[in-house]
Motif scaffolding. Structure first.
Motif, mmCIF file in Angstrom:
data_model
loop_
_atom_site.group_PDB
_atom_site.id
_atom_site.type_symbol
_atom_site.label_atom_id
_atom_site.label_comp_id
_atom_site.label_asym_id
_atom_site.label_seq_id
_atom_site.Cartn_x
_atom_site.Cartn_y
_atom_site.Cartn_z
ATOM 1 N N ALA A 129 0.836 -1.201 0.000
ATOM 2 C CA ALA A 129 0.000 0.000 0.000
ATOM 3 C C ALA A 129 0.875 1.258 0.000
ATOM 4 O O ALA A 129 0.614 2.218 -0.721
ATOM 5 N N ARG A 130 1.933 1.221 0.789
ATOM 6 C CA ARG A 130 2.837 2.370 0.865
ATOM 7 C C ARG A 130 3.501 2.621 -0.500
ATOM 8 O O ARG A 130 3.578 3.744 -0.978
ATOM 9 N N ASN A 131 3.970 1.542 -1.109
ATOM 10 C CA ASN A 131 4.603 1.688 -2.424
ATOM 11 C C ASN A 131 3.633 2.212 -3.465
ATOM 12 O O ASN A 131 3.990 3.054 -4.289
ATOM 13 N N ALA A 132 2.395 1.711 -3.415
ATOM 14 C CA ALA A 132 1.391 2.180 -4.371
ATOM 15 C C ALA A 132 1.121 3.673 -4.157
ATOM 16 O O ALA A 132 0.974 4.442 -5.110
ATOM 17 N N ALA A 133 1.090 4.087 -2.882
ATOM 18 C CA ALA A 133 0.841 5.499 -2.565
ATOM 19 C C ALA A 133 1.991 6.373 -3.081
ATOM 20 O O ALA A 133 1.774 7.434 -3.671
ATOM 21 N N LEU A 134 3.213 5.914 -2.869
ATOM 22 C CA LEU A 134 4.374 6.679 -3.341
ATOM 23 C C LEU A 134 4.349 6.808 -4.870
ATOM 24 O O LEU A 134 4.652 7.865 -5.423
#
Ligand SMILES: Nc1ncnc2c1ncn2[C@@H]1O[C@H](COP(=O)(O)OP(=O)(O)OP(=O)(O)O)[C@@H](O)[C@H]1O
Ligand SMILES: [Mg+2]
Length: 257
Positions: A129-134
């Motif tokens: 999720a964090r990577n997708a947000a970045l």
């Protein structure tokens, strides 16, 4: 249009009951939206935001939404309950509001809010999720996604806030984005940037966009690139002004306080 419409609106009516009787905020609005950009322009109080909210299932009672047809792809929205709408929002249709201050959580890091949206829709683990947000922050042209990820809403500028909202609204991959006065709180040069980014995102993903504004100039600048060679389009719909609307006007003004 040969392709099935993403959104079909036929004779949409929104009524707010009041002490002086019913106030008809939207009266028989009809349009179809494909993978294209549509502008809804009208003076203040003409029912633009109400239209967006009705499509999103966000008209609070005692407000009423009626339509001869209101369809998101194959899904009939006219008798969908709140649970049904909750499943559609974000995933199939999303709305960006005028002022990110009211849409972003003031006490959660902005990147985390985007990541949470991803988790909510895809059940992803924290790292994914964090990577997708970045990645989304990068896609809306935020130069230092890692830094911005850890900021709070009050720490970002208006233009950046709107880009963050766009990232958050698009992360679940909706077919349609409704942008309600998405740039009216921004100064002119930033407005153009944000519109260009939104345009790029919507085009590259083949989405449908409804841009709502009271500013005809802004919408016409945004739509100026149309029609394009090789694109098939329907004839442009014409504005209908029912003379009966004028008769109702004093009541409308009364209800507009
Ligand atoms: N919850 C509500 N209850 C009663 N009346 C409402 C409600 N929400 C909106 N209205 C009325 O409906 C009309 C349309 O409001 P709406 O917010 O859709 O206008 P708008 O076209 O978006 O205007 P603006 O350009 O100022 O944003 C207005 O007269 C408004 O006062
Ligand atoms: Mg409005």
């Amino acid at each position: 249009m040969t392709e099935a419409a993403l959104l079909t609106v036929r004779n949409l009516r929104v009524v707010y009951p009041g002490d002086d009787g019913d106030f008809r905020a939207v009266r028989n609005l009809s349009f179809k939206l494909g993978r294209e950009r549509l502008g809804i322009v009208g003076e203040s109080g003409s029912g633009k935001s109400t239209t967006g909210r009705a499509i999103m299932g966000l008209i609070a009672k005692p407000g009423r939404v009626e339509a001869d047809e209101l369809r998101l792809g194959d899904t009939d929205l006219t008798n969908l309950d709140e649970d049904g709408f909750r499943k559609l929002r974000g995933k199939r249709i999303a709305m960006v509001l005028q002022d990110p201050k009211y849409s972003l959580d003031p006490v959660m890091k902005v990147g985390k809010q985007i990541a949470e949206t991803h988790r909510h829709h895809f059940g992803s683990d924290a790292k994914t999720a964090r990577n997708a947000a970045l990645e989304m922050l990068h896609a809306v042209h935020i130069r230092n996604p890692e830094l911005v990820y850890n900021q709070y809403a009050h720490q970002v500028s208006g233009g950046m806030g709107q880009r963050i909202m766009i990232a958050m609204m698009l992360i679940a991959g909706p077919d349609i984005l409704i942008a309600d006065e998405p740039t009216s709180a921004l100064d002119v040069s930033v407005q153009a940037q944000v519109l260009a980014i939104m345009d790029e995102m919507v085009r590259s993903r083949g989405m449908g966009l409804i841009l709502i504004s009271h500013n005809l100039h802004l919408v016409s600048t945004f739509l100026a690139a149309l029609p394009q060679l090789g694109d098939k389009r329907d004839p442009l719909p014409q504005l209908q002004r029912d003379p009966a609307w004028l008769v109702d006007l004093p009541a409308a003004v009364g209800a507009d306080r």
